[in-house]
Design a protein around this motif. Sequence first.
Motif, PDB file in Angstrom:
ATOM      1  N   UNK A 323      17.450  51.458 -45.443  1.00 54.88           N
ATOM      2  CA  UNK A 323      16.655  51.925 -44.472  1.00 54.88           C
ATOM      3  C   UNK A 323      16.256  51.133 -43.360  1.00 54.88           C
ATOM      4  N   UNK A 324      15.938  49.823 -43.566  1.00 54.37           N
ATOM      5  CA  UNK A 324      15.603  48.796 -42.727  1.00 54.37           C
ATOM      6  C   UNK A 324      16.746  48.486 -41.847  1.00 54.37           C
ATOM      7  N   UNK A 325      17.788  48.165 -42.458  1.00 52.14           N
ATOM      8  CA  UNK A 325      19.057  47.676 -41.752  1.00 52.14           C
ATOM      9  C   UNK A 325      19.498  48.938 -40.670  1.00 52.14           C
ATOM     10  N   UNK A 326      19.270  50.146 -41.213  1.00 49.48           N
ATOM     11  CA  UNK A 326      20.000  51.179 -40.423  1.00 49.48           C
ATOM     12  C   UNK A 326      18.763  51.237 -39.060  1.00 49.48           C
ATOM     13  N   UNK A 327      17.524  51.385 -39.401  1.00 46.83           N
ATOM     14  CA  UNK A 327      16.425  51.542 -38.425  1.00 46.83           C
ATOM     15  C   UNK A 327      16.657  50.296 -37.525  1.00 46.83           C
ATOM     16  N   UNK A 328      16.794  49.264 -37.894  1.00 45.99           N
ATOM     17  CA  UNK A 328      17.007  47.966 -36.936  1.00 45.99           C
ATOM     18  C   UNK A 328      18.279  48.094 -36.106  1.00 45.99           C
ATOM     19  N   UNK A 329      19.380  48.584 -36.725  1.00 44.86           N
ATOM     20  CA  UNK A 329      20.534  48.796 -35.941  1.00 44.86           C
ATOM     21  C   UNK A 329      20.398  49.596 -34.854  1.00 44.86           C
ATOM     22  N   UNK A 330      19.782  50.822 -34.999  1.00 46.70           N
ATOM     23  CA  UNK A 330      19.478  51.902 -34.017  1.00 46.70           C
ATOM     24  C   UNK A 330      18.504  51.138 -32.913  1.00 46.70           C
ATOM     25  N   UNK A 331      17.351  50.459 -33.212  1.00 46.95           N
ATOM     26  CA  UNK A 331      16.656  49.937 -32.625  1.00 46.95           C
ATOM     27  C   UNK A 331      17.230  48.906 -31.568  1.00 46.95           C
ATOM     28  N   UNK A 332      18.340  48.166 -32.106  1.00 50.61           N
ATOM     29  CA  UNK A 332      19.071  47.361 -31.271  1.00 50.61           C
ATOM     30  C   UNK A 332      20.329  48.123 -30.604  1.00 50.61           C
ATOM     31  N   UNK A 333      20.034  49.399 -30.431  1.00 50.25           N
ATOM     32  CA  UNK A 333      21.135  50.120 -29.249  1.00 50.25           C
ATOM     33  C   UNK A 333      22.371  50.497 -30.000  1.00 50.25           C
ATOM     34  N   UNK A 334      22.368  50.367 -31.481  1.00 47.47           N
ATOM     35  CA  UNK A 334      23.426  50.932 -32.089  1.00 47.47           C
ATOM     36  C   UNK A 334      23.295  52.593 -32.105  1.00 47.47           C
ATOM     37  N   UNK A 335      24.748  53.442 -32.076  1.00 48.77           N
ATOM     38  CA  UNK A 335      24.787  54.822 -32.061  1.00 48.77           C
ATOM     39  C   UNK A 335      25.551  55.270 -33.300  1.00 48.77           C
ATOM     40  N   UNK A 336      26.408  54.407 -33.961  1.00 47.37           N
ATOM     41  CA  UNK A 336      27.367  54.935 -34.984  1.00 47.37           C
ATOM     42  C   UNK A 336      27.038  53.982 -36.073  1.00 47.37           C
ATOM     43  N   UNK A 337      27.050  54.667 -37.170  1.00 50.72           N
ATOM     44  CA  UNK A 337      26.829  53.799 -38.495  1.00 50.72           C
ATOM     45  C   UNK A 337      27.499  54.574 -39.544  1.00 50.72           C
ATOM     46  N   UNK A 338      28.219  53.819 -40.450  1.00 51.74           N
ATOM     47  CA  UNK A 338      28.730  54.247 -41.608  1.00 51.74           C
ATOM     48  C   UNK A 338      28.500  53.921 -43.030  1.00 51.74           C
ATOM     49  N   UNK A 339      27.888  54.542 -43.748  1.00 55.79           N
ATOM     50  CA  UNK A 339      27.448  53.772 -45.222  1.00 55.79           C
ATOM     51  C   UNK A 339      28.781  53.441 -46.060  1.00 55.79           C
ATOM     52  N   UNK A 340      28.880  52.410 -46.695  1.00 53.28           N
ATOM     53  CA  UNK A 340      30.072  51.934 -47.602  1.00 53.28           C
ATOM     54  C   UNK A 340      29.360  51.688 -48.668  1.00 53.28           C
ATOM     55  N   UNK A 341      29.117  52.353 -49.800  1.00 49.05           N
ATOM     56  CA  UNK A 341      29.758  53.578 -49.961  1.00 49.05           C
ATOM     57  C   UNK A 341      28.690  54.741 -49.791  1.00 49.05           C
ATOM     58  N   UNK A 342      28.838  56.084 -49.348  1.00 45.85           N
ATOM     59  CA  UNK A 342      28.256  56.985 -49.446  1.00 45.85           C
ATOM     60  C   UNK A 342      28.323  57.761 -51.192  1.00 45.85           C
ATOM     61  N   UNK A 343      29.767  57.683 -51.432  1.00 46.96           N
ATOM     62  CA  UNK A 343      29.903  58.127 -52.919  1.00 46.96           C
ATOM     63  C   UNK A 343      31.021  57.124 -53.302  1.00 46.96           C
ATOM     64  N   UNK A 344      30.526  56.097 -54.234  1.00 44.40           N
ATOM     65  CA  UNK A 344      31.837  55.115 -54.653  1.00 44.40           C
ATOM     66  C   UNK A 344      32.680  55.732 -55.484  1.00 44.40           C
TER      67      UNK A 344
END
Length: 866
Positions: A323-344
Amino acid sequence: MSLDLFVLTKMKNEKAYSTSPDSRLVRSPNPSPPPPPSNRPVYPFPPLSPRCSAGMAVIGLAVRSSAAAAAAAANVGHDGRAITIDGERRILLSGAIHYPRSTPGMWPDLLRKAKEGGLDAVETYVFWNGHEPRRRQYNFEGRFDIVRFLKEVQNAGLYAVLRIGPYVCAEWNYGGLPAWLREIPGVQFRTNNKPFENEMQNFTTLIVDKIKSARLLAPQGGPIILTQIENEYGNIMGPYGDAGKKYIKWCANLAESLGVGVPWIMCQQSDAPQPMTNTCNGFYCDEFTPNNPKSPKMWTENWTGWFKAWDKPDPSRPAEDVAFAVARFFQKNGTFQNYYMYHGGTNFARSTGGPYITTTYDYDAPLDEYGNIRQPKWGHLKELHAVLKSIEKQLTYGDVNEHFLDNGIAITKFTFNGKTACFISNRNETTDATVNYEGTNYFVPAWSVSILPDGKTVAYNTAKITAQTSIMVKKPNQAENEPTELKWSWRPEFLRPYLTNAISSSKANELLEQIITTSDKSDYLWYMTSVDHPKSEEVTLYVNTTGHILYAFVNGNLVGAQYSPNGPFGFEFQRSVTLQPGTNHISLLSATVGLKNYGYEYELMPAGIVGGPVKLIGKDSTVDLSKNTWSYQIGLDGEGRKVYLNPNLKWFGGMIPTKRPFTWYKTTFQAPLSTEPVVLDLLGLGKGEAWVNGNSIGRFWPNYTASADGCVSSCNYRGAFQSNKCQSGCGQPAQRWYHVPRSFLTEGEPNTLVLFEEAGGDPSQVNFQTVTVGTVCATADQGSTLSLSCQGGYISNIEVAGVGELSGTCGSLEAVGCVSDAAYSALSQACIGNESCAIEVTGDLLGECKGIGGSGTMKLTVQATC
């Protein structure tokens, strides 16, 4: 050595997996300010190519579901800020679900849970060697029915990101490239090489034509909004030099020529030619900057955990850090992110997993290998997704103001149409902070991000988990009239022709490379020769092999076996053997455990006894057999006979031999009751492959023990994550339980399990179990809602309802502070007998515990049994 006494021996003191766990991580060390929005046009959808347009209207109307048919065409583009859909900038949250690592029967449930978890899209690779296992022989059925999968994605109300590659890495056998490519004269993988490019173009065009024919692209009303060409090539491009640069330009030109009408992406490709958009993969991508100001900042792989190898403990990544990584990414102007994996998922079949990769590909994903919701990771991320979507306009259109304070504190404000959203991040690994923002103090724990959707009130902090924790348990098979022990029959693998050099498919006066010889049609390749010797003599049989496993027979007797560690794979085999006067038969069975999938010229890493040498070393002389006439046979007799499918073969009952290598075992069983996922416990077996009703459930190797070092009793989410940071299961069987999808089973009828035991094991302990939620725990502040769910089961007991300090972890919690009888009573009434429940944590409910927890807000913590 007799078969009954056979034991695998392991080479020691070798290096681990040659690709370091985090070698794919490439991060930009110098962040730059976000590019201004541009007026980049959307991608218009061009006319279809002639060879796929004929009959398209009939196909589209005939096979599309009513939900898909109702979907409207969408124009997809991007500017320097975000992906745009019909001209609107979007926050897009995606997750990887690989269709071959699950089954069609699982797809709707997985996609429903992905949607409920707050995802907008699902991403998948396209697996070339699964779809074209033999040149120009295609497979788009069952787990490889990609069209059906993408239609299920659309039916779930999700977009799709299609990473065609067709090289995928993915810890997948040969990185997804077919081994038969090696048979093409002059071929070199992934470089400026015409034979390879011709094959890549043929397959990529085939896939694009197929998705166009099914009307799966967004401009056709389908779900696909992004497509990817190549994969992580920038990580290994350097050694290819100019040929690599030419190749990546060729890839871009190929992609553009296919006319998909949606943007193309290239991950980990800092020099991606326009209009390709380069994207980031890694544990963190907040500092990544695309190579063009007209490209949005995109994160194609946020690694939610890590893959597991046979020799490694179980890796995991804390929900707080993801969650920290995702929030930091959007704080730094990211707008698309994909989890690898959401189901492995699962590496079904031997042709799936890469080198020394286990059958499980769980990846510590929000949905576990079996499709269960992994809590608290799934729930914690779901809450984050909801907060991010609530401020979509501010993040995609707003003015951005960023302030950096001491000790890693950053405040970022997004303002649009008078509405403000704020992120406060604390990147310090050890020190919590109190941050004054516009006159108000905000407590921000170390290594966390607080999000203020209205610019005033903290709605989410990445280090504060309010989602429940679920402890999964395994239950015995409770099918009616199912015996406690399975009844087995057996048959030996027919070895005699291979041990006397009486059978062969080819011959050569050299020791051949295994992958080229077999085209990976089997894990196994027999090398057979004979030598005349004048007398009885004890000599040393010496074999130099590139692995991965070697079984050696002399005159029909198994004289030894050895396997390489996970890494360079090569080893030297030496055993004392006795030669007889006259002709002596030497048979060497080489076995692979998945093929290399990553690195510069990875396809040139050999397998088998290529070149040898193979020697007989006597007291007075040495005989080099490397240039002998060698006979070759691909695969095992049982593979050719399809023992796991053939009902007419003879099986033996009575006393069942154990610890006997090269043995087939068969039993029948009733499918476990309920709808819970089914697992097969193979503790006690050695190494081999398993089939249920003719469906492979993958390689098994439970006698391979994970490393005894590197595990932790608890994991601190603070600080940069690495794949070996939070490991468990040291010194335990690398994998004990193997997923049996419900779609492989028949209810109310006998099901058949067939095992091929390669190394020697005991099937008497084998049993079927189901996986379900055993214990759930949750904590909620006063004034908030506490929710519990057994995910399909029923809450049977409230074990703990404590306020303030508790000891232990979920499953063993004990209230040290105050036990609230009122809360216990309310929870028992609301929850017991129900699948889920929720109660408001009021002051009245906690009144008897007044003062517990100091002057701060009181917390209620609950532990319940499902």
